[in-house]
Design an enzyme around this catalytic site. Structure first.
Site, PDB file in Angstrom:
ATOM      1  N   GLN A 151       0.832  -1.200   0.000  1.00  0.00           N
ATOM      2  CA  GLN A 151       0.000   0.000   0.000  1.00  0.00           C
ATOM      3  C   GLN A 151       0.869   1.254   0.000  1.00  0.00           C
ATOM      4  OE1 GLN A 151      -3.156   0.755  -0.316  1.00  0.00           O
ATOM      5  NE2 GLN A 151      -2.974   2.916   0.242  1.00  0.00           N
ATOM      6  N   GLU A 152       1.985   1.199   0.724  1.00  0.00           N
ATOM      7  CA  GLU A 152       2.855   2.366   0.841  1.00  0.00           C
ATOM      8  C   GLU A 152       3.689   2.612  -0.416  1.00  0.00           C
ATOM      9  OE1 GLU A 152       3.056   4.636   3.047  1.00  0.00           O
ATOM     10  OE2 GLU A 152       1.881   3.845   4.713  1.00  0.00           O
TER      11      GLU A 152
END
Length: 482
Positions: A311-312
């Site tokens: 996600q990052e």
């Protein structure tokens, strides 16, 4: 005297008639097992289900799944142990229920009149429909009259009854019932292009799409139908009454909502491009970093740590944002200094620091938040800061919700961006809607990793079993020749 004799004969006849009418029922009650008392006597509840990523599965040597957790809660209210019994398809499940070898069937089973005649049913707790699935980029049929190739279904007689009714409208409709493969296995074969169409439960299709984005939905075969647990047909209603009381309580306490959020919330979101890119990354990029996620997982599931990293940064060690966060875990300078790392672009340092920071955030949460839900609160803090999480919990309480319940807090996160709310909060404006989506994405990414590996392991097991069977057949052939 004659009148008295006739009255006696009439009375005896009526008595024998009454016995004849009542005796079969009384005989049934005395010979038919009362499942409720049998459960109490044996000290365990036998629940039949189907192994898939929604109802029941094994994760890190522990039992998981929507139906498992709900059944476990029911067993706890009865004061007995839970014993899950796994079957390949609905007909196996119902056959065992019919034989009273299990106490109830729980596998997101849709209501059908035939099954309602055959069994007792519990309260509705969800809904789903039957859908026609096809492979993306193939021609999409508009209705059953446009289907020109084979339609496959798993072993499900209730579904076949539905198709027979539809056959009156579409005389050319034919289907193949596969008794060897589960519904999930049929969908996987469809995704691989081995079969052209599958009719399956809408919940199962949505779940498989998270790891097989090639699956697409052509149309609904039926309207939405209620999902129930089924119980053996029995003159005693004790178990059905206990189940009714339990389900009512599960609705009132939020247990059902929490389980739906946990196991079904993520599958409502599906984006083909994002899912396809993610599955490519799981196959090609994750293997080089998974040893580091496992090494530094601490008290976390390594797959959750991997999901956070995706996600990052999409597992890019050199990722950089305009705000200055960097690395595979996208750490700020302050966080890097706090975690005492020198190079944010070094994957090992970044993953170690990201994990330690998440553990620290979890430690800052009040003990009143349940262990399983603490990580979701911590992820909000990881995304928008601990102060804004405190505000979100306070706002939830002010609005009548439970600040320790993730389902309640999550609903209010978007309100942190609305002036009428954030103006009353200590830490002010925050992009709470982004934090809400941030956690949802991570949950979806984590579940996809779990289920990708589960499917891979199942396929390996099946391949090994097929190879052993082939070797055995060859040995038998050789013996026959000798």
């Amino acid at each position: 005297m004659k009148g008295l004799f006739l009255r006696i004969i009439t009375a005896l006849a009526l008595l024998f008639w009454a016995i004849d009418m009542v005796f079969p029922w009384q005989f049934l009650r005395h010979t038919e097992e009362n499942h409720y008392t049998a459960i109490q006597a044996r000290g365990s509840l036998y629940v039949g289900t189907i192994n898939n990523q929604i109802s029941y599965f094994i994760n890190k040597d522990s039992e998981r799944g929507f139906e498992y957790e709900l059944a476990k809660a029911f067993a706890d209210t009865l004061g007995v142990e839970l014993e899950m019994k796994i079957f390949d398809n609905q007909e196996q499940l119902f056959d065992e229920l019919d034989k009273h070898n299990i106490d109830l069937a729980a596998a997101h089973l849709l209501y059908h009149p035939k099954n309602a005649e055959r069994f007792q049913i519990g309260p509705a707790y969800h809904s789903a429909s039957w859908q026609l699935a096809y492979r993306k980029n193939e021609n999409r049929p508009k209705n059953l009259g446009n289907v020109k190739k084979d339609i496959y279904i798993s072993n499900n007689l209730a579904l076949e009854e539905t198709l027979k009714e539809l056959q009156k409208q579409y005389p050319q409709l034919i289907w193949k019932r596969n008794q060897a493969l589960t519904q999930e296995e049929l969908l996987l074969q469809l995704a691989e292009g081995k079969i052209p169409y599958v009719i399956a439960n809408s919940i199962d299709i949505a779940a498989i799409q998270q790891i097989k984005p090639e699956l697409a939905i052509a149309f609904d075969i039926t309207d939405e139908a209620n999902v129930h647990w089924y119980l053996p047909n029995n003159p005693y209603r004790d178990l059905q009454t206990a189940l009714l009381n339990f389900m009512n309580n599960a609705e009132e306490t939020g247990l059902l909502d929490n389980l739906k959020e946990k196991y079904l919330g993520h599958i409502s979101q599906f984006d083909y491009v994002d899912t396809r890119s993610y599955m490519n990354a799981i196959e090609n990029t994750l293997p080089q970093f998974s040893p580091l996620f496992e090494k530094y997982k601490g008290e976390l599931d390594w797959r959750l740590l991997a999901a956070v990293a995706y996600q990052e940064s999409h597992w890019n060690p050199d990722a950089t944002s305009p705000t200055g966060v960097r690395g595979i875990m996208m750490l700020t300078k302050n966080t890097a200094q706090h975690m005492k790392i020198s190079d944010r672009t070094d994957p090992e340092q970044s993953i170690k620091a990201g994990s330690e920071y998440l553990h620290w955030l979890i430690s800052q949460l009040p003990e009143s938040i349940e262990k399983e839900e603490r990580i979701w609160f911590a992820l909000v803090a990881y995304n928008i800061g601990l102060g804004h999480l405190i505000d979100a919990r306070r706002l939830t309480q002010n609005l009548g919700g439970n600040p320790d319940n993730w389902f309640d807090v999550k609903k209010n996160l978007p309100l942190l961006a609305e002036k009428r709310y954030y103006s009353q909060l200590k830490y002010g404006y925050a992009r709470g809607y982004e934090a809400h989506q941030y956690v949802e994405n991570i949950r979806r990414y984590m579940n996809s990793i779990v289920n990708y590996h589960r499917v891979q392991e199942n396929q390996t097991t099946n391949d090994n079993a097929n190879n052993e069977s082939a070797v055995k057949n060859l040995e038998e052939i050789k013996e026959n020749k000798d």
